[in-house]
Scaffold this motif. Sequence first.
Motif, PDB file in Angstrom:
ATOM      1  N   ASN A  60       0.815  -1.225   0.000  1.00 27.14           N
ATOM      2  CA  ASN A  60       0.000   0.000   0.000  1.00 27.14           C
ATOM      3  C   ASN A  60       0.847   1.272   0.000  1.00 27.14           C
ATOM      4  N   ARG A  61       2.178   1.119  -0.142  1.00 24.01           N
ATOM      5  CA  ARG A  61       3.081   2.273  -0.222  1.00 24.01           C
ATOM      6  C   ARG A  61       3.778   2.306  -1.591  1.00 24.01           C
ATOM      7  N   LEU A  62       3.103   1.750  -2.562  1.00 25.61           N
ATOM      8  CA  LEU A  62       3.696   1.549  -3.880  1.00 25.61           C
ATOM      9  C   LEU A  62       4.189   2.841  -4.517  1.00 25.61           C
ATOM     10  N   HIS A  63       3.489   3.934  -4.293  1.00 29.04           N
ATOM     11  CA  HIS A  63       3.822   5.184  -4.976  1.00 29.04           C
ATOM     12  C   HIS A  63       4.720   6.106  -4.140  1.00 29.04           C
ATOM     13  N   GLU A  64       5.196   5.608  -3.006  1.00 27.90           N
ATOM     14  CA  GLU A  64       6.115   6.397  -2.194  1.00 27.90           C
ATOM     15  C   GLU A  64       7.557   6.147  -2.640  1.00 27.90           C
ATOM     16  N   PRO A  65       8.431   7.142  -2.545  1.00 28.74           N
ATOM     17  CA  PRO A  65       9.824   6.970  -2.973  1.00 28.74           C
ATOM     18  C   PRO A  65      10.522   5.872  -2.175  1.00 28.74           C
ATOM     19  N   LEU A  66      11.325   5.076  -2.868  1.00 25.42           N
ATOM     20  CA  LEU A  66      12.095   4.034  -2.216  1.00 25.42           C
ATOM     21  C   LEU A  66      13.172   4.638  -1.321  1.00 25.42           C
ATOM     22  N   LEU A  67      13.503   3.934  -0.266  1.00 26.01           N
ATOM     23  CA  LEU A  67      14.618   4.322   0.596  1.00 26.01           C
ATOM     24  C   LEU A  67      15.831   3.471   0.220  1.00 26.01           C
ATOM     25  N   ASP A  68      16.959   4.108  -0.079  1.00 28.69           N
ATOM     26  CA  ASP A  68      18.151   3.326  -0.391  1.00 28.69           C
ATOM     27  C   ASP A  68      19.364   3.745   0.430  1.00 28.69           C
ATOM     28  N   ASP A  69      19.155   4.589   1.422  1.00 31.13           N
ATOM     29  CA  ASP A  69      20.221   4.995   2.322  1.00 31.13           C
ATOM     30  C   ASP A  69      20.046   4.259   3.647  1.00 31.13           C
ATOM     31  N   PRO A  70      21.058   3.501   4.097  1.00 29.20           N
ATOM     32  CA  PRO A  70      20.873   2.697   5.312  1.00 29.20           C
ATOM     33  C   PRO A  70      20.552   3.509   6.556  1.00 29.20           C
ATOM     34  N   GLY A  71      21.213   4.658   6.734  1.00 27.76           N
ATOM     35  CA  GLY A  71      20.939   5.475   7.911  1.00 27.76           C
ATOM     36  C   GLY A  71      19.517   5.982   7.935  1.00 27.76           C
ATOM     37  N   ARG A 173      17.159  -3.288  -5.903  1.00 23.70           N
ATOM     38  CA  ARG A 173      18.403  -2.515  -5.842  1.00 23.70           C
ATOM     39  C   ARG A 173      18.402  -1.565  -4.644  1.00 23.70           C
ATOM     40  N   ALA A 174      17.274  -0.934  -4.395  1.00 24.95           N
ATOM     41  CA  ALA A 174      17.189  -0.029  -3.245  1.00 24.95           C
ATOM     42  C   ALA A 174      17.371  -0.801  -1.939  1.00 24.95           C
ATOM     43  N   ASP A 175      16.687  -1.937  -1.810  1.00 24.78           N
ATOM     44  CA  ASP A 175      16.785  -2.719  -0.578  1.00 24.78           C
ATOM     45  C   ASP A 175      18.199  -3.255  -0.372  1.00 24.78           C
ATOM     46  N   TYR A 176      18.813  -3.748  -1.447  1.00 23.52           N
ATOM     47  CA  TYR A 176      20.175  -4.269  -1.317  1.00 23.52           C
ATOM     48  C   TYR A 176      21.171  -3.161  -0.987  1.00 23.52           C
ATOM     49  N   ARG A 177      20.945  -1.959  -1.526  1.00 23.73           N
ATOM     50  CA  ARG A 177      21.832  -0.852  -1.160  1.00 23.73           C
ATOM     51  C   ARG A 177      21.794  -0.604   0.348  1.00 23.73           C
TER      52      ARG A 177
END
Length: 254
Positions: A60-71, A173-177
């Motif tokens: 349900n968060r499909l249109h929200e920007p991905l997070l790719d920064d670990p902090g 890619r975002a999750d692996y980053r």
Amino acid sequence: MNGAGTPTRWFARPRKVPDPALRLVCFPHVGAGGAAFNEWTELLPAGVELCAVRFPGRENRLHEPLLDDPGQAVDAVLTALLPLLDRPFVLLGHCSGSVLAYECARRLQLSGGPAPALVVVSSAEGPSVRDIPDPLHLLPRDELLARVADYGGTARQVLADPDLMAMFERVLRADYRVVERLRYSPGPALTAPLTVIGGRQDRFVSEQALRAWAGETTAAFSLHMLDAPHYLLRHAGAAVAALLQDLLHAGVRR
């Protein structure tokens, strides 16, 4: 509570419990959402509420920007998590989700926050032997998708649909980053008990690598090996339910 940073957005809660005795906070593997743990809902003891982490860019968060920064990712999930820690809780991670579950436990301990009654990790090597010589988030598309399919846990309809795979690649890619670039917070070992779950047919994480988690806690440590492959969520529900039942019998306290 419907804002982007609230528990409603951040956690799938398939079976809400009005006054839970214990909350199970689950961190899914790369590319997955809260639904990864839905099959456990009917296995859990009465009084346990399942709260599965749901990062932006899926469900349900499909249109929200991905997070790719670990902090940023850890900060965001901890901020959303804190309101749920008003009663005993367990932090559980599967595969790459173990990296985030463990880091959240470390951050809570370092900040003097609420302590989990138990930390559970599965299908993940211990931090002392964790090595990422070839980060998956940098792999060419076909090689990345082939590796993820080999791990298991990806729906066939996703693998067979080019449009879904294109979207899935961005999430992967975002999750692996996040998990590959995350550096654990420095400090002493956890004071919470730690349980590790692994699969005897896991071709990617050895039993020796699982046992390396023993050095990450000063409390009780246990290892449960299941007749399962790397993706073991379908096999682990009963074992997790038994762990939680033991906690309830031992009298976890608010």
